[in-house]
Design a protein around this motif. Structure first.
Motif, PDB file in Angstrom:
ATOM      1  N   ALA A  85       0.830  -1.209   0.000  1.00  0.00           N
ATOM      2  CA  ALA A  85       0.000   0.000   0.000  1.00  0.00           C
ATOM      3  C   ALA A  85       0.865   1.260   0.000  1.00  0.00           C
ATOM      4  CB  ALA A  85      -0.931  -0.002   1.213  1.00  0.00           C
ATOM      5  N   VAL A  86       1.882   1.276   0.860  1.00  0.00           N
ATOM      6  CA  VAL A  86       2.790   2.431   0.913  1.00  0.00           C
ATOM      7  C   VAL A  86       3.515   2.583  -0.423  1.00  0.00           C
ATOM      8  CG1 VAL A  86       4.835   3.408   2.013  1.00  0.00           C
ATOM      9  CG2 VAL A  86       3.083   2.319   3.415  1.00  0.00           C
ATOM     10  N   GLU A  87       4.002   1.488  -0.957  1.00  0.00           N
ATOM     11  CA  GLU A  87       4.724   1.545  -2.226  1.00  0.00           C
ATOM     12  C   GLU A  87       3.826   2.038  -3.367  1.00  0.00           C
ATOM     13  OE1 GLU A  87       6.410  -2.349  -2.590  1.00  0.00           O
ATOM     14  OE2 GLU A  87       8.126  -1.857  -1.305  1.00  0.00           O
ATOM     15  N   ASN A  88       2.549   1.658  -3.330  1.00  0.00           N
ATOM     16  CA  ASN A  88       1.599   2.148  -4.340  1.00  0.00           C
ATOM     17  C   ASN A  88       1.423   3.661  -4.241  1.00  0.00           C
ATOM     18  OD1 ASN A  88       1.103  -0.349  -5.468  1.00  0.00           O
ATOM     19  ND2 ASN A  88      -0.693  -0.761  -4.203  1.00  0.00           N
ATOM     20  N   PHE A  89       1.339   4.169  -3.019  1.00  0.00           N
ATOM     21  CA  PHE A  89       1.209   5.622  -2.838  1.00  0.00           C
ATOM     22  C   PHE A  89       2.473   6.350  -3.316  1.00  0.00           C
ATOM     23  CE2 PHE A  89      -2.044   4.782   0.686  1.00  0.00           C
ATOM     24  CZ  PHE A  89      -3.105   5.132  -0.121  1.00  0.00           C
ATOM     25  N   VAL A  90       3.620   5.725  -3.104  1.00  0.00           N
ATOM     26  CA  VAL A  90       4.874   6.316  -3.590  1.00  0.00           C
ATOM     27  C   VAL A  90       4.872   6.360  -5.119  1.00  0.00           C
ATOM     28  CG1 VAL A  90       7.376   6.032  -3.747  1.00  0.00           C
ATOM     29  CG2 VAL A  90       6.217   5.637  -1.558  1.00  0.00           C
ATOM     30  N   THR A  91       4.501   5.252  -5.742  1.00  0.00           N
ATOM     31  CA  THR A  91       4.448   5.174  -7.211  1.00  0.00           C
ATOM     32  C   THR A  91       3.482   6.205  -7.788  1.00  0.00           C
ATOM     33  OG1 THR A  91       4.969   2.809  -7.159  1.00  0.00           O
ATOM     34  CG2 THR A  91       3.950   3.652  -9.164  1.00  0.00           C
ATOM     35  N   GLN A  92       2.354   6.401  -7.090  1.00  0.00           N
ATOM     36  CA  GLN A  92       1.329   7.346  -7.553  1.00  0.00           C
ATOM     37  C   GLN A  92       1.636   8.790  -7.163  1.00  0.00           C
ATOM     38  OE1 GLN A  92      -2.466   5.784  -6.159  1.00  0.00           O
ATOM     39  NE2 GLN A  92      -1.816   3.713  -6.686  1.00  0.00           N
ATOM     40  N   LYS A  93       2.783   8.985  -6.491  1.00  0.00           N
ATOM     41  CA  LYS A  93       3.267  10.309  -6.122  1.00  0.00           C
ATOM     42  C   LYS A  93       2.273  11.097  -5.255  1.00  0.00           C
ATOM     43  CE  LYS A  93       6.287  10.628 -10.157  1.00  0.00           C
ATOM     44  NZ  LYS A  93       6.683  11.393 -11.364  1.00  0.00           N
ATOM     45  N   TYR A  94       1.779  10.444  -4.211  1.00  0.00           N
ATOM     46  CA  TYR A  94       0.919  11.133  -3.246  1.00  0.00           C
ATOM     47  C   TYR A  94       1.729  12.187  -2.495  1.00  0.00           C
ATOM     48  CZ  TYR A  94      -3.541   8.744  -3.605  1.00  0.00           C
ATOM     49  OH  TYR A  94      -4.777   8.322  -4.041  1.00  0.00           O
ATOM     50  N   ASP A  95       1.041  13.148  -1.944  1.00  0.00           N
ATOM     51  CA  ASP A  95       1.715  14.225  -1.210  1.00  0.00           C
ATOM     52  C   ASP A  95       1.991  13.848   0.238  1.00  0.00           C
ATOM     53  OD1 ASP A  95       1.580  16.382  -3.310  1.00  0.00           O
ATOM     54  OD2 ASP A  95      -0.543  15.898  -3.129  1.00  0.00           O
ATOM     55  N   VAL A  96       1.019  13.174   0.855  1.00  0.00           N
ATOM     56  CA  VAL A  96       1.109  12.825   2.279  1.00  0.00           C
ATOM     57  C   VAL A  96       0.683  11.372   2.461  1.00  0.00           C
ATOM     58  CG1 VAL A  96       0.262  13.332   4.615  1.00  0.00           C
ATOM     59  CG2 VAL A  96       0.577  15.199   2.977  1.00  0.00           C
ATOM     60  N   ILE A  97       1.418  10.639   3.281  1.00  0.00           N
ATOM     61  CA  ILE A  97       1.010   9.294   3.697  1.00  0.00           C
ATOM     62  C   ILE A  97       0.892   9.298   5.215  1.00  0.00           C
ATOM     63  CG2 ILE A  97       1.654   6.866   3.859  1.00  0.00           C
ATOM     64  CD1 ILE A  97       3.155   7.168   1.225  1.00  0.00           C
ATOM     65  N   VAL A  98      -0.244   8.856   5.696  1.00  0.00           N
ATOM     66  CA  VAL A  98      -0.502   8.759   7.136  1.00  0.00           C
ATOM     67  C   VAL A  98      -0.677   7.277   7.444  1.00  0.00           C
ATOM     68  CG1 VAL A  98      -2.035   9.456   9.000  1.00  0.00           C
ATOM     69  CG2 VAL A  98      -1.599  11.022   7.117  1.00  0.00           C
ATOM     70  N   ILE A  99       0.172   6.742   8.310  1.00  0.00           N
ATOM     71  CA  ILE A  99       0.210   5.285   8.478  1.00  0.00           C
ATOM     72  C   ILE A  99       0.151   4.839   9.933  1.00  0.00           C
ATOM     73  CG2 ILE A  99       2.746   5.332   8.312  1.00  0.00           C
ATOM     74  CD1 ILE A  99       2.514   2.472   7.094  1.00  0.00           C
ATOM     75  N   ALA A 100      -0.682   3.819  10.179  1.00  0.00           N
ATOM     76  CA  ALA A 100      -0.728   3.110  11.456  1.00  0.00           C
ATOM     77  C   ALA A 100      -0.121   1.733  11.207  1.00  0.00           C
ATOM     78  CB  ALA A 100      -2.169   2.969  11.944  1.00  0.00           C
ATOM     79  N   PRO A 101       1.160   1.536  11.517  1.00  0.00           N
ATOM     80  CA  PRO A 101       1.848   0.292  11.132  1.00  0.00           C
ATOM     81  C   PRO A 101       1.289  -0.944  11.828  1.00  0.00           C
ATOM     82  CG  PRO A 101       3.397   2.007  11.818  1.00  0.00           C
ATOM     83  CD  PRO A 101       2.043   2.459  12.225  1.00  0.00           C
ATOM     84  N   ALA A 102       1.162  -2.019  11.060  1.00  0.00           N
ATOM     85  CA  ALA A 102       0.782  -3.301  11.655  1.00  0.00           C
ATOM     86  C   ALA A 102       1.982  -3.935  12.348  1.00  0.00           C
ATOM     87  CB  ALA A 102       0.244  -4.238  10.579  1.00  0.00           C
ATOM     88  N   ASP A 103       3.179  -3.632  11.836  1.00  0.00           N
ATOM     89  CA  ASP A 103       4.429  -4.116  12.434  1.00  0.00           C
ATOM     90  C   ASP A 103       5.388  -2.928  12.526  1.00  0.00           C
ATOM     91  OD1 ASP A 103       7.314  -5.202  12.260  1.00  0.00           O
ATOM     92  OD2 ASP A 103       6.158  -6.996  12.734  1.00  0.00           O
ATOM     93  N   SER A 104       5.850  -2.640  13.716  1.00  0.00           N
ATOM     94  CA  SER A 104       6.627  -1.425  13.960  1.00  0.00           C
ATOM     95  C   SER A 104       8.008  -1.438  13.323  1.00  0.00           C
ATOM     96  CB  SER A 104       6.762  -1.185  15.473  1.00  0.00           C
ATOM     97  OG  SER A 104       5.494  -0.940  16.042  1.00  0.00           O
ATOM     98  N   ARG A 105       8.546  -2.627  13.075  1.00  0.00           N
ATOM     99  CA  ARG A 105       9.868  -2.715  12.439  1.00  0.00           C
ATOM    100  C   ARG A 105       9.757  -2.890  10.923  1.00  0.00           C
ATOM    101  NH1 ARG A 105      10.376  -5.182  17.372  1.00  0.00           N
ATOM    102  NH2 ARG A 105       9.621  -7.177  16.583  1.00  0.00           N
ATOM    103  N   ALA A 106       8.849  -3.747  10.491  1.00  0.00           N
ATOM    104  CA  ALA A 106       8.739  -4.064   9.063  1.00  0.00           C
ATOM    105  C   ALA A 106       8.369  -2.856   8.213  1.00  0.00           C
ATOM    106  CB  ALA A 106       7.706  -5.174   8.857  1.00  0.00           C
ATOM    107  N   MET A 107       7.669  -1.893   8.804  1.00  0.00           N
ATOM    108  CA  MET A 107       7.195  -0.755   8.018  1.00  0.00           C
ATOM    109  C   MET A 107       8.207   0.384   7.926  1.00  0.00           C
ATOM    110  SD  MET A 107       4.528  -1.829   6.747  1.00  0.00           S
ATOM    111  CE  MET A 107       4.259  -0.313   5.847  1.00  0.00           C
ATOM    112  N   VAL A 108       9.344   0.266   8.597  1.00  0.00           N
ATOM    113  CA  VAL A 108      10.356   1.334   8.544  1.00  0.00           C
ATOM    114  C   VAL A 108      10.914   1.490   7.128  1.00  0.00           C
ATOM    115  CG1 VAL A 108      12.653   2.037   9.327  1.00  0.00           C
ATOM    116  CG2 VAL A 108      10.949   1.251  10.986  1.00  0.00           C
ATOM    117  N   ALA A 109      11.221   0.381   6.467  1.00  0.00           N
ATOM    118  CA  ALA A 109      11.821   0.446   5.125  1.00  0.00           C
ATOM    119  C   ALA A 109      10.897   1.116   4.101  1.00  0.00           C
ATOM    120  CB  ALA A 109      12.224  -0.944   4.655  1.00  0.00           C
ATOM    121  N   PRO A 110       9.608   0.723   4.012  1.00  0.00           N
ATOM    122  CA  PRO A 110       8.732   1.414   3.063  1.00  0.00           C
ATOM    123  C   PRO A 110       8.509   2.881   3.401  1.00  0.00           C
ATOM    124  CG  PRO A 110       7.532  -0.306   4.244  1.00  0.00           C
ATOM    125  CD  PRO A 110       8.964  -0.489   4.557  1.00  0.00           C
ATOM    126  N   VAL A 111       8.483   3.214   4.687  1.00  0.00           N
ATOM    127  CA  VAL A 111       8.349   4.615   5.088  1.00  0.00           C
ATOM    128  C   VAL A 111       9.581   5.402   4.656  1.00  0.00           C
ATOM    129  CG1 VAL A 111       8.387   6.159   7.097  1.00  0.00           C
ATOM    130  CG2 VAL A 111       6.707   4.314   6.981  1.00  0.00           C
TER     131      VAL A 111
END
Length: 318
Positions: A85-111
């Motif tokens: 989902a994060v990578e899709n927003f990056v590809t679509q060039k969104y301005d802001v991403i607001v995220i509630a991570p399901a895993d606190s470590r795994a989501m660091v790289a996509p962020v």
């Protein structure tokens, strides 16, 4: 505005699927002049995140100066889908991403990938892991409640009700999520302060049916327990169901976290002693506001922006 549901293998963003899951989905033409905000949440099967979605969509309509796409996962452990989902927003060039991570470590790289692409990111509800962020060179704010303090509030209420020496159980959230860890620590703080005896502490990954099965087994092995501290209300529903089946509803006290609508009748009936309101319908909306302001001002949001919590019992139930 759009609500999308993701699985590991594909994205689902069609009205029929959303309606089948109990959600209302509206399509609107995006205004290119408005900032586009991507909201990434956890499982929309969890009533807490359903309410959060509704609050965010209402906020979009009220403000009228941004366009929103809200994305939820099909299960609480669908970590790969959050990454996609994060990578899709990056590809679509969104301005802001607001995220509630399901895993606190795994989501660091996509962020980190999103930030590198020039997207403003706001971490809310569940904090990203500080060590993993430091390793990735990130300094990102957290917008959310003090989960440890909230869990201790609920645990203190339980300790007051059952007294010193009583045997209790903790039902934990996802092991990789910071809020699950903080709530477990808060429950342990309350148990220590109230001189309670923790006989079992086990995860049910935030899920109702898993909590029902896990707690049923624990109760069979420990029939003399007096209380249960549960890391969210979805799991508390499963625990309450297990107590009903065992004929021990009301005899064994239960506390939860989230104050979802489904838990309130159980509090009124005395099946659940207390929960903690973290005002989920407002949390995503506030995080979106912080993200839009941060991007407009070109000032990164840092530190911990604490959001409110409140103990909910039969006495103050609204």
């Amino acid at each position: 505005m759009t609500i999308a549901f993701h699985s590991r293998r594909r994205s689902i963003a069609v009205a029929a699927t959303a309606l089948a899951a109990g959600f209302f989905l509206t399509a609107a033409h995006a205004d290119d002049a408005k900032p586009r905000v991507g909201l990434v949440m956890k499982s929309l099967a969890n009533e807490f995140f359903k309410n959060m979605t509704e609050g965010a969509l209402a906020h979009e309509k009220k403000r009228g100066d941004f366009s929103l796409k809200a994305v939820g996962m099909q299960s609480e452990t669908d970590f790969d889908a959050q990454t996609a989902a994060v990578e899709n927003f990056v590809t679509q060039k969104y301005d802001v991403i607001v995220i509630a991570p399901a895993d606190s470590r795994a989501m660091v790289a996509p962020v980190a990938k999103a930030l590198k692409a020039g997207i403003t990111v706001v971490n809310f509800d569940v904090a990203l892991d500080p060590a993993a962020m430091k390793k990735a060179g990130l300094d990102l704010a957290f917008v959310g409640p003090d989960n440890r303090a909230g869990a201790k509030m609920a645990g203190d209420e339980l300790a007051k009700a059952i007294g010193p020496g009583a045997k209790i159980v903790i039902i934990e959230g996802n092991p990789g999520a910071d809020n699950a860890l903080q709530r477990k620590l808060g429950f342990e703080d309350a148990a220590k302060a109230g001189k309670l005896n923790i006989v079992a502490s086990q995860t049910a990954h935030w899920e109702t049916e898993e909590a029902n099965a896990v707690f049923t087994n624990i109760l069979t092995a420990n029939p003399d327990i007096k209380g249960v501290m549960v890391a969210n209300d979805s799991m508390a529903l499963g625990v309450s169901k297990a107590l009903d089946a065992a004929g021990k509803s009301g005899q064994i006290k239960v506390v939860g976290f989230d104050n979802i609508p489904a838990i309130r009748p159980l509090i009124k009936q005395g099946k659940v002693l207390a929960t903690v309101d973290q005002f989920g319908t407002e949390m995503a909306a506030n995080a979106i506001d912080y993200g839009i302001k941060s991007r407009k001002d070109k000032q990164p949001l840092k530190g911990w922006v604490k959001t409110p919590i409140e103990l909910v019992t039969a006495k103050n139930l609204k």
